[in-house]
Write a protein that holds these residues in place. Structure first.
Motif, PDB file in Angstrom:
ATOM      1  N   GLU A 184       1.704  -3.847  -7.381  1.00 51.07           N
ATOM      2  CA  GLU A 184       1.112  -5.485  -7.605  1.00 51.07           C
ATOM      3  C   GLU A 184       2.538  -6.236  -7.428  1.00 51.07           C
ATOM      4  O   GLU A 184       3.514  -5.532  -8.196  1.00 51.07           O
ATOM      5  CB  GLU A 184       0.932  -4.861  -8.827  1.00 51.07           C
ATOM      6  N   ASN A 185       2.505  -7.016  -6.830  1.00 53.58           N
ATOM      7  CA  ASN A 185       2.921  -8.194  -6.531  1.00 53.58           C
ATOM      8  C   ASN A 185       4.854  -7.762  -6.209  1.00 53.58           C
ATOM      9  O   ASN A 185       5.435  -7.444  -6.685  1.00 53.58           O
ATOM     10  CB  ASN A 185       3.439  -8.543  -7.924  1.00 53.58           C
ATOM     11  N   ASN A 222      -1.310   0.756  -9.302  1.00 57.27           N
ATOM     12  CA  ASN A 222      -2.799   0.739  -9.731  1.00 57.27           C
ATOM     13  C   ASN A 222      -3.658   2.065  -8.736  1.00 57.27           C
ATOM     14  O   ASN A 222      -3.388   1.429  -6.622  1.00 57.27           O
ATOM     15  CB  ASN A 222      -3.913   0.151  -9.362  1.00 57.27           C
ATOM     16  N   LYS A 262      -2.091   1.208  -4.168  1.00 56.89           N
ATOM     17  CA  LYS A 262      -1.248  -0.372  -4.205  1.00 56.89           C
ATOM     18  C   LYS A 262      -0.322  -0.890  -6.077  1.00 56.89           C
ATOM     19  O   LYS A 262      -0.638  -1.010  -6.568  1.00 56.89           O
ATOM     20  CB  LYS A 262      -2.655  -1.085  -4.273  1.00 56.89           C
ATOM     21  N   PHE A 280       7.388  -2.058 -11.780  1.00 58.09           N
ATOM     22  CA  PHE A 280       6.284  -2.523 -11.012  1.00 58.09           C
ATOM     23  C   PHE A 280       5.711  -1.743 -11.842  1.00 58.09           C
ATOM     24  O   PHE A 280       5.252  -0.421 -11.860  1.00 58.09           O
ATOM     25  CB  PHE A 280       6.365  -2.342  -9.512  1.00 58.09           C
ATOM     26  N   ASP A 324       0.973  -1.012   0.048  1.00 53.29           N
ATOM     27  CA  ASP A 324      -0.511   0.163  -0.061  1.00 53.29           C
ATOM     28  C   ASP A 324       0.951   1.631  -0.141  1.00 53.29           C
ATOM     29  O   ASP A 324       2.078   1.352   0.911  1.00 53.29           O
ATOM     30  CB  ASP A 324      -0.931  -0.157   1.741  1.00 53.29           C
ATOM     31  N   SER A 344      -3.446   3.629 -13.567  1.00 57.65           N
ATOM     32  CA  SER A 344      -2.479   3.094 -13.225  1.00 57.65           C
ATOM     33  C   SER A 344      -1.402   3.340 -13.970  1.00 57.65           C
ATOM     34  O   SER A 344      -1.479   3.568 -15.014  1.00 57.65           O
ATOM     35  CB  SER A 344      -2.741   1.780 -14.165  1.00 57.65           C
TER      36      SER A 344
END
Length: 180
Positions: free
Chosen positions: A100-101, A117, A98, A114, A59, A130
């Motif tokens: 992703e991954n 979003n 956040k 990375f 986050d 995004s």
């Protein structure tokens, strides 16, 4: 007294454990440019943007005070704050999202891409976005760099007809955060 001290130590340790999952900066840099060819450069930089990253969850949140954007021209800065972005009415831009991954343990000195979003709030309007960011880590510092485009129409930022051909509605944004 011993009991009070034990409670204090327990609270301090739990706070420290929580704090280790979060890294931040209060001196992140955001630059935007809305220049068009053959006209005066429309560019500003804010070196006081804050960003907080939860390294456990990915986050991320950031905030930039609009009056902290500095232009080469004082008149341009005045027009930006008073006429276009209306900084007194809408004093800050906020992003919450956040990564992703995201796995902080896999970060290295090599920049890795990375996708982030989230939602950006600017001029009283919110928009889901995004963006791609390059993230690296060197010693205790995590660096996040990103470049993306925002459209003034998405945030109801009106550009008067007299300057509409001198300022791009497609604003190039770049950010550079060093989080500790």
């Amino acid at each position: 007294m011993k009991k009070i001290f034990s409670i204090f130590v327990l609270i301090l340790m739990s706070h420290f454990a929580i704090a280790q999952d979060k890294i931040l900066t209060k001196t992140g840099q955001i630059t935007f440019e809305a220049s068009v060819p053959s006209f005066e450069e429309v560019k500003a930089t804010n070196k006081l943007s804050a960003c907080l990253l939860n390294t456990k969850t990915g986050d991320i949140a950031s905030v930039a005070m609009m009056k902290s954007f500095k232009f080469k021209s004082a008149l341009m800065q005045e027009h930006f704050n008073e006429n276009y972005i209306e900084s007194d009415k809408y004093p800050k831009a906020i992003f919450k999202g956040k990564i992703e991954n995201f796995d902080v343990s896999k970060l290295t000195t090599q920049k890795q891409e990375f996708v982030i979003n989230g939602t950006i709030e600017l001029h009283g309007k919110s928009k889901n976005i995004s963006v791609v960011a390059k993230i690296s880590k060197k010693e205790n510092t995590t660096n996040i760099v990103s470049n993306f485009t925002l459209n003034t129409d998405d945030f109801d930022i009106d550009l008067p007809f007299i300057i509409s051909n001198k300022v791009s509605k497609r604003v190039q944004v770049s950010l550079d955060y060093n989080l500790l």
